[in-house]
Design a protein around this motif. Structure first.
Motif, PDB file in Angstrom:
ATOM      1  N   THR A  90       0.802  -1.223   0.000  1.00  0.00           N
ATOM      2  CA  THR A  90       0.000   0.000   0.000  1.00  0.00           C
ATOM      3  C   THR A  90       0.837   1.277   0.000  1.00  0.00           C
ATOM      4  N   PHE A  91       2.146   1.157   0.235  1.00  0.00           N
ATOM      5  CA  PHE A  91       2.986   2.347   0.282  1.00  0.00           C
ATOM      6  C   PHE A  91       3.385   2.751  -1.135  1.00  0.00           C
ATOM      7  N   SER A  92       3.674   4.022  -1.308  1.00  0.00           N
ATOM      8  CA  SER A  92       4.081   4.516  -2.619  1.00  0.00           C
ATOM      9  C   SER A  92       5.483   4.016  -2.961  1.00  0.00           C
ATOM     10  N   GLU A  93       5.842   4.135  -4.219  1.00  0.00           N
ATOM     11  CA  GLU A  93       7.174   3.730  -4.695  1.00  0.00           C
ATOM     12  C   GLU A  93       8.286   4.536  -4.029  1.00  0.00           C
ATOM     13  N   ASN A  94       7.925   5.645  -3.382  1.00  0.00           N
ATOM     14  CA  ASN A  94       8.919   6.532  -2.767  1.00  0.00           C
ATOM     15  C   ASN A  94       9.103   6.293  -1.277  1.00  0.00           C
ATOM     16  N   SER A  95       8.564   5.216  -0.744  1.00  0.00           N
ATOM     17  CA  SER A  95       8.687   4.942   0.696  1.00  0.00           C
ATOM     18  C   SER A  95      10.058   4.326   0.967  1.00  0.00           C
ATOM     19  N   ILE A  96      11.054   5.195   1.158  1.00  0.00           N
ATOM     20  CA  ILE A  96      12.431   4.743   1.299  1.00  0.00           C
ATOM     21  C   ILE A  96      12.974   4.991   2.696  1.00  0.00           C
ATOM     22  N   GLU A  97      14.013   4.251   3.016  1.00  0.00           N
ATOM     23  CA  GLU A  97      14.786   4.438   4.239  1.00  0.00           C
ATOM     24  C   GLU A  97      16.217   4.077   3.864  1.00  0.00           C
ATOM     25  N   TYR A  98      17.071   5.087   3.721  1.00  0.00           N
ATOM     26  CA  TYR A  98      18.444   4.899   3.244  1.00  0.00           C
ATOM     27  C   TYR A  98      19.444   5.245   4.345  1.00  0.00           C
ATOM     28  N   TYR A  99      20.403   4.356   4.562  1.00  0.00           N
ATOM     29  CA  TYR A  99      21.498   4.571   5.507  1.00  0.00           C
ATOM     30  C   TYR A  99      22.795   4.590   4.701  1.00  0.00           C
ATOM     31  N   ASP A 100      23.536   5.699   4.784  1.00  0.00           N
ATOM     32  CA  ASP A 100      24.790   5.826   4.050  1.00  0.00           C
ATOM     33  C   ASP A 100      25.894   6.268   5.005  1.00  0.00           C
ATOM     34  N   LEU A 101      27.036   5.585   4.916  1.00  0.00           N
ATOM     35  CA  LEU A 101      28.186   5.868   5.772  1.00  0.00           C
ATOM     36  C   LEU A 101      29.316   6.437   4.920  1.00  0.00           C
ATOM     37  N   TYR A 102      29.912   7.526   5.402  1.00  0.00           N
ATOM     38  CA  TYR A 102      30.999   8.201   4.713  1.00  0.00           C
ATOM     39  C   TYR A 102      32.187   8.308   5.651  1.00  0.00           C
ATOM     40  N   GLU A 103      33.346   7.905   5.161  1.00  0.00           N
ATOM     41  CA  GLU A 103      34.566   8.020   5.948  1.00  0.00           C
ATOM     42  C   GLU A 103      34.965   9.484   6.044  1.00  0.00           C
ATOM     43  N   THR A 104      35.310   9.919   7.261  1.00  0.00           N
ATOM     44  CA  THR A 104      35.766  11.289   7.488  1.00  0.00           C
ATOM     45  C   THR A 104      37.090  11.246   8.252  1.00  0.00           C
ATOM     46  N   GLU A 105      37.707  12.403   8.415  1.00  0.00           N
ATOM     47  CA  GLU A 105      38.949  12.472   9.191  1.00  0.00           C
ATOM     48  C   GLU A 105      38.720  12.073  10.645  1.00  0.00           C
ATOM     49  N   GLN A 106      37.516  12.342  11.171  1.00  0.00           N
ATOM     50  CA  GLN A 106      37.196  12.029  12.567  1.00  0.00           C
ATOM     51  C   GLN A 106      36.629  10.621  12.745  1.00  0.00           C
ATOM     52  N   GLY A 107      36.262   9.959  11.663  1.00  0.00           N
ATOM     53  CA  GLY A 107      35.661   8.636  11.765  1.00  0.00           C
ATOM     54  C   GLY A 107      34.670   8.386  10.653  1.00  0.00           C
ATOM     55  N   THR A 108      33.381   8.500  10.991  1.00  0.00           N
ATOM     56  CA  THR A 108      32.324   8.180  10.036  1.00  0.00           C
ATOM     57  C   THR A 108      31.177   9.173  10.161  1.00  0.00           C
ATOM     58  N   LYS A 109      30.676   9.588   9.015  1.00  0.00           N
ATOM     59  CA  LYS A 109      29.440  10.375   8.985  1.00  0.00           C
ATOM     60  C   LYS A 109      28.335   9.424   8.539  1.00  0.00           C
ATOM     61  N   LEU A 110      27.295   9.326   9.356  1.00  0.00           N
ATOM     62  CA  LEU A 110      26.123   8.503   9.048  1.00  0.00           C
ATOM     63  C   LEU A 110      24.992   9.431   8.635  1.00  0.00           C
ATOM     64  N   THR A 111      24.439   9.179   7.457  1.00  0.00           N
ATOM     65  CA  THR A 111      23.310   9.954   6.962  1.00  0.00           C
ATOM     66  C   THR A 111      22.143   9.009   6.708  1.00  0.00           C
ATOM     67  N   VAL A 112      20.974   9.388   7.210  1.00  0.00           N
ATOM     68  CA  VAL A 112      19.758   8.617   7.000  1.00  0.00           C
ATOM     69  C   VAL A 112      18.763   9.503   6.256  1.00  0.00           C
ATOM     70  N   ASN A 113      18.235   8.976   5.159  1.00  0.00           N
ATOM     71  CA  ASN A 113      17.187   9.653   4.405  1.00  0.00           C
ATOM     72  C   ASN A 113      15.943   8.789   4.442  1.00  0.00           C
ATOM     73  N   ILE A 114      14.815   9.410   4.753  1.00  0.00           N
ATOM     74  CA  ILE A 114      13.545   8.698   4.717  1.00  0.00           C
ATOM     75  C   ILE A 114      12.519   9.556   3.994  1.00  0.00           C
ATOM     76  N   HIS A 115      11.546   8.895   3.413  1.00  0.00           N
ATOM     77  CA  HIS A 115      10.366   9.563   2.882  1.00  0.00           C
ATOM     78  C   HIS A 115       9.202   9.062   3.717  1.00  0.00           C
ATOM     79  N   THR A 116       8.441   9.974   4.273  1.00  0.00           N
ATOM     80  CA  THR A 116       7.351   9.582   5.163  1.00  0.00           C
ATOM     81  C   THR A 116       6.128  10.451   4.921  1.00  0.00           C
ATOM     82  N   GLU A 117       5.020   9.988   5.399  1.00  0.00           N
ATOM     83  CA  GLU A 117       3.781  10.764   5.332  1.00  0.00           C
ATOM     84  C   GLU A 117       3.882  11.950   6.284  1.00  0.00           C
ATOM     85  N   GLU A 118       3.201  13.011   5.951  1.00  0.00           N
ATOM     86  CA  GLU A 118       3.234  14.252   6.736  1.00  0.00           C
ATOM     87  C   GLU A 118       2.893  14.003   8.205  1.00  0.00           C
ATOM     88  N   GLU A 119       1.999  13.075   8.475  1.00  0.00           N
ATOM     89  CA  GLU A 119       1.555  12.833   9.849  1.00  0.00           C
ATOM     90  C   GLU A 119       2.665  12.275  10.748  1.00  0.00           C
TER      91      GLU A 119
END
Length: 141
Positions: A90-119
């Protein structure tokens, strides 16, 4: 759908952050911020079906859309699970949950992207930063 992005800097390697996110024991710890007792069923491999559940076997079913170890884990959500039974897609094609890790000088940057309903925007805006702090504590310990 509303796109939300959350980022945190963690003083640990991508491997330690990955383990903090996806090992069963650690996953249960940081996702308790959302619902105590949360867990997932299924093997985290690209193309596999996954179910994200609470103790009452309610939650979401999804597929691992992309997996690059120690770098990216992307899920595409399809619908709800009620009493252990996956409901229809029942969810749209855009119902995503993405976890991306990037190496940095201090360690790791973790970025999470989600698409969710306004509520759910306020709920996730309050919960995800706390959950990512829990991931940070697990990875840095």
């Amino acid at each position: 759908m509303k796109k939300l992005e959350f980022t945190i800097e963690i003083s640990a390697s991508r491997e330690k952050v990955w383990d903090a996110l996806w090992s069963d024991q650690n996953y249960r710890k940081w996702t308790a911020v959302f619902i105590p007792g949360s867990y997932y069923e299924g093997e985290l491999l690209e193309g596999n079906d996954i179910r994200f559940l609470s103790p009452g076997q309610h939650g979401l079913f999804a597929v691992v859309e992309k997996l690059i170890p120690f770098q990216s884990m992307h899920f595409l959500h399809f619908g709800l699970v009620l009493d252990g039974i996956s409901q229809g897609k029942t969810f749209s094609e855009n119902s995503i949950e993405y976890y991306d890790l990037y190496e940095t000088e201090q360690g790791t940057k973790l970025t999470v992207n989600i698409h969710t309903e306004e509520e759910y925007v306020t709920y996730f805006s309050n919960s995800f930063p706390r959950a990512l702090n829990a991931v940070k504590e697990l990875a840095e310990s």
